[in-house]
Design an enzyme around this catalytic site. Structure first.
Site, short mmCIF file in Angstrom:
data_model
loop_
_atom_site.label_atom_id
_atom_site.label_comp_id
_atom_site.label_asym_id
_atom_site.label_seq_id
_atom_site.Cartn_x
_atom_site.Cartn_y
_atom_site.Cartn_z
N GLN A 12 1.60 5.94 -7.50
CA GLN A 12 3.00 6.31 -7.23
C GLN A 12 3.96 5.78 -8.29
OE1 GLN A 12 4.59 4.75 -3.52
NE2 GLN A 12 3.33 2.92 -3.58
N ASP A 38 -10.71 2.72 -17.92
CA ASP A 38 -11.19 1.81 -16.88
C ASP A 38 -10.88 0.37 -17.32
OD1 ASP A 38 -12.46 0.32 -14.99
OD2 ASP A 38 -14.48 1.09 -15.39
N TYR A 127 -6.20 -9.33 -0.29
CA TYR A 127 -5.34 -8.59 -1.21
C TYR A 127 -4.36 -9.53 -1.90
CZ TYR A 127 -1.33 -5.83 -2.74
OH TYR A 127 -0.29 -5.32 -3.48
N TRP A 152 6.69 -3.58 -0.36
CA TRP A 152 6.76 -2.38 0.48
C TRP A 152 7.10 -1.14 -0.36
CZ3 TRP A 152 9.23 -3.57 5.91
CH2 TRP A 152 8.68 -4.74 6.43
#
Length: 284
Positions: A12, A38, A127, A152
């Site tokens: 995004q 990669d 995470y 967020w």
């Protein structure tokens, strides 16, 4: 003319950067998806930097599935920590400035006021721990970095909470959303503007920065605001209920609001409600 490599370009944030690249005619962009470059492969990274004259690297690549990371710890660390080290080493060897995106989840959420850059980190999920390790790996290698912690993140692109709520609203689904966590929804388009401002002005005030939109919200507040901005007739509105907590594999910080004082020396910030409204008006 500055040359900028953007890794993880299909995510995004990468797509938000691609959307506004035409505004920056003095920048030559190399947008690379994870398949095209990669960054977990040390040799691939070294070869790319050796074969291209790059001034800046913007690392948008990340393993971001907070739940799945609990059972895919090795994969989360490979992408969020080892790949960050690969990029940092290549940047150091080739005199490239690194802009790396990190997260509010490096904190445990026990602080009652907004987190500043110097606050003690204490991630409570795989995470968060993997992203913190990425930060540490970069800092061990060299000093020409901007580590930007954000929170967020959402946009009109990719998989995110905002797009999920839009889809559920269109289906008139029943929504039950938590009020337990407090943070700040952040429009990835605004983060893209910050990144390009740093590059365009050749800012050399390296270090860790916190960036999000202004204000605070729970996931329930965010959902409610999204639905209100849809301006649906009452009959077309999805039902929305709040819930205190729900069972998840990964622990999440109860408060992860970030203090933006430092970053305001580079760019002004706006409220999360205004930024959400801007996005929804432009993509309705």
């Amino acid at each position: 003319m500055k040359t900028v490599l953007v890794t993880g370009a299909n995510g995004q944030l990468g797509q938000c950067l691609q959307k506004i690249q035409h505004q920056y005619t003095e920048i030559n962009f190399h947008f690379k998806s994870s398949k095209e470059l990669d960054i977990t492969d040390t040799k691939s990274v070294q070869d790319y930097f050796s074969n291209h004259a790059i001034d800046y690297c913007v690392n948008c690549a990340a393993y971001t599935n907070v739940e799945l990371a609990e059972s895919e710890e090795d994969k989360a660390y490979l992408v969020n920590a080892e790949a960050a080290k690969n990029l940092a080493k290549a940047c150091a060897e080739n005199n490239v400035t690194l802009l790396h995106i990190s997260t509010d989840y490096v904190f445990d959420g026990t602080k009652t006021s907004p987190y500043v850059e110097t606050d003690t980190t204490n991630p409570i999920s795989v995470y968060g721990a993997s992203k913190l390790k990425g930060e540490e790996n970069i800092q061990e290698v060299f000093e020409k970095y901007f580590i930007i912690r954000t929170s967020w993140l959402y946009a009109e692109f990719g998989k995110n909470f905002y797009r999920t709520i839009l889809r559920k609203a269109a289906e008139k689904a029943s929504l039950t959303i938590t009020t337990e966590q407090k943070g700040t929804p952040t429009n990835a388009n605004d983060l893209a503007e910050l990144i390009l401002e740093i590059i365009n002005t050749e800012n050399k005030n390296y270090g860790i920065y916190h960036f999000s939109n202004d204000g605070e919200a729970t996931w329930y507040d965010f959902t409610k605001e999204i639905i209100q901005n849809l301006n649906l007739a009452e009959a077309d509105q999805p039902s929305l209920k709040s819930i205190g907590s729900y069972k998840t594999k990964a622990a999440r910080p109860e408060n992860s609001v970030l203090d933006k004082t430092k970053v305001r020396s580079i760019i002004s910030t706006i409220s999360w409600q205004e930024s959400l409204r801007n996005l929804m008006q432009n993509h309705s």
